[in-house]
Enzyme design. Structure first.
Site, mmCIF file in Angstrom:
data_model
loop_
_atom_site.group_PDB
_atom_site.id
_atom_site.type_symbol
_atom_site.label_atom_id
_atom_site.label_comp_id
_atom_site.label_asym_id
_atom_site.label_seq_id
_atom_site.Cartn_x
_atom_site.Cartn_y
_atom_site.Cartn_z
ATOM 1 N N SER A 12 1.184 -1.051 -0.057
ATOM 2 C CA SER A 12 0.035 -0.137 -0.151
ATOM 3 C C SER A 12 0.968 1.223 0.086
ATOM 4 O O SER A 12 1.737 1.366 -0.777
ATOM 5 C CB SER A 12 -0.648 0.451 0.916
ATOM 6 N N HIS A 39 -2.503 -0.537 -3.161
ATOM 7 C CA HIS A 39 -3.716 -0.102 -3.297
ATOM 8 C C HIS A 39 -3.450 1.265 -3.492
ATOM 9 O O HIS A 39 -2.704 2.205 -3.717
ATOM 10 C CB HIS A 39 -3.639 0.399 -1.622
ATOM 11 N N ASP A 131 -4.543 -4.590 5.696
ATOM 12 C CA ASP A 131 -4.731 -6.044 4.420
ATOM 13 C C ASP A 131 -3.809 -6.319 4.425
ATOM 14 O O ASP A 131 -2.447 -6.322 3.908
ATOM 15 C CB ASP A 131 -4.984 -4.502 3.015
#
Length: 344
Positions: A12, A39, A131
């Site tokens: 991310s 992401h 995540d």
């Protein structure tokens, strides 16, 4: 399933540089396939395939749904789509968000674990929140290998730290050393005893969650049979959240498919509180302007008593507004402190 190892990588914030370092160290004859989720905003163009193709010897692409998985290739999740491993094909799907993201690292990792079992290697790099931790747990549970960037080497250490807390990780090292490690692990292949049997209940939950990520209807797939209703509602659709378990750790998924870890759910609720505070602040400021206008009209009409009453109301609402303004700023700063890396 592919007849060669599959490497799944999740990142991310701060993830582009370590991704470049990882792929730069992969050899031109790398015998596995690499799947990458980073992401990014849903409607922003992604240049990551070009960046990774330039960084190392392997070609990187945004794949098409259903194209065959080939060794020596890097498949990058397109914006606003989950990237999945579906048998010997690539899945590019528009299923429900997980942990507030689509693409989701967890969704990719679970699909690879479900498809490849011990033939998958999961890698978690720099990023905020958690995540990837749940999906990496599933990779480990199915007998795959797990690799996490050393948190001290990560620009944003939340994803690596969460993975290390959540999973008994096999390797944790700087990003610059991960590519060489992957090359060695892929060439060695999984040991015959690496495959770990899962219970019927675990297999069923994994199957359902992979199908949900691919766009399946959570309620029809039997989500309600996998967990108990929680007292919480889904921030995305307001549906009931059902409690799921990864070992001893709790997660949630609603009947339309949105999924949350405890940390992601708390973040979403905090953002909702902040949004509602700003909405209330706006209404109060509009109320002050309305009261002032009414007071001006009372003065013009010679009604000094009513004008004084309205002016006192203005002062009361302004005091309340100032208090709410401080609370809102504290809420915003608290979220920033949770997300931004420490300057120490």
């Amino acid at each position: 399933m592919p007849q060669f190892p599959v490497v799944v990588v999740g990142a991310s914030a701060g993830g582009v540089e370590p991704l470049q370092e990882v792929v730069a160290a992969l050899p031109p004859d790398f015998p596995g396939a690499v799947f990458v989720v980073l992401h990014i905003p849903p409607y922003s163009p992604s240049h990551l395939p070009h960046i990774l193709s330039q960084a190392g010897p392997l070609p990187a692409v945004h794949p098409e749904d259903g194209e065959p998985v080939r060794p020596g290739h890097i498949y990058v999740a397109p914006p606003d789509h989950h990237l999945l491993v579906e048998g010997d094909q690539v899945g590019v799907k528009n299923g429900p968000k997980e942990n507030r993201f689509r693409p989701s690292v967890d969704a990719l990792f679970r699909s690879a674990a479900y498809t490849c079992g011990a033939g998958v290697i999961g890698v978690v790099l720099s990023g905020v929140l958690d995540d990837g931790a749940s999906g990496l747990w599933t990779v480990k549970r199915r007998g795959g290998l797990t690799v996490v960037q050393d948190p001290a080497d990560a620009q944003f250490d939340s994803m690596p730290v969460s993975a290390l807390e959540y999973v008994d990780v096999d390797y944790s090292l700087p990003a610059a050393e991960i590519g060489a490690l992957l090359a060695g692990l892929v060439r060695a292949g999984p040991s015959p005893e690496a495959e770990v049997p899962m219970s019927e209940e675990e297999n069923r939950q994994l199957e359902v969650e992979v199908q949900i990520a691919a766009g399946g209807h959570a309620l029809r797939l039997g989500l309600t049979d996998l967990g108990e209703p929680s007292p919480f509602s889904c921030p995305e659709c307001q549906g009931v959240l059902y409690t799921l378990k990864d070992g001893t750790v709790t997660r949630f998924r609603c009947h339309t498919g949105h999924a949350y870890s405890l940390e992601a759910l708390l973040t979403e609720v905090s953002e909702d509180i902040e949004e509602k505070l700003y909405q209330t602040l706006r209404v109060m400021e509009e109320g002050v302007m309305l009261l002032r206008r009414m007071g001006e009209q009372a003065v013009q009409a010679g009604n000094t008593g009513n004008a004084a009453h309205l002016l006192e109301k203005v002062r009361q609402v302004e005091r309340q507004s100032e208090l709410l303004q401080r609370l809102t700023q504290q809420a915003v700063q608290s979220r920033l402190d949770d997300v931004l890396p420490s300057s120490d």
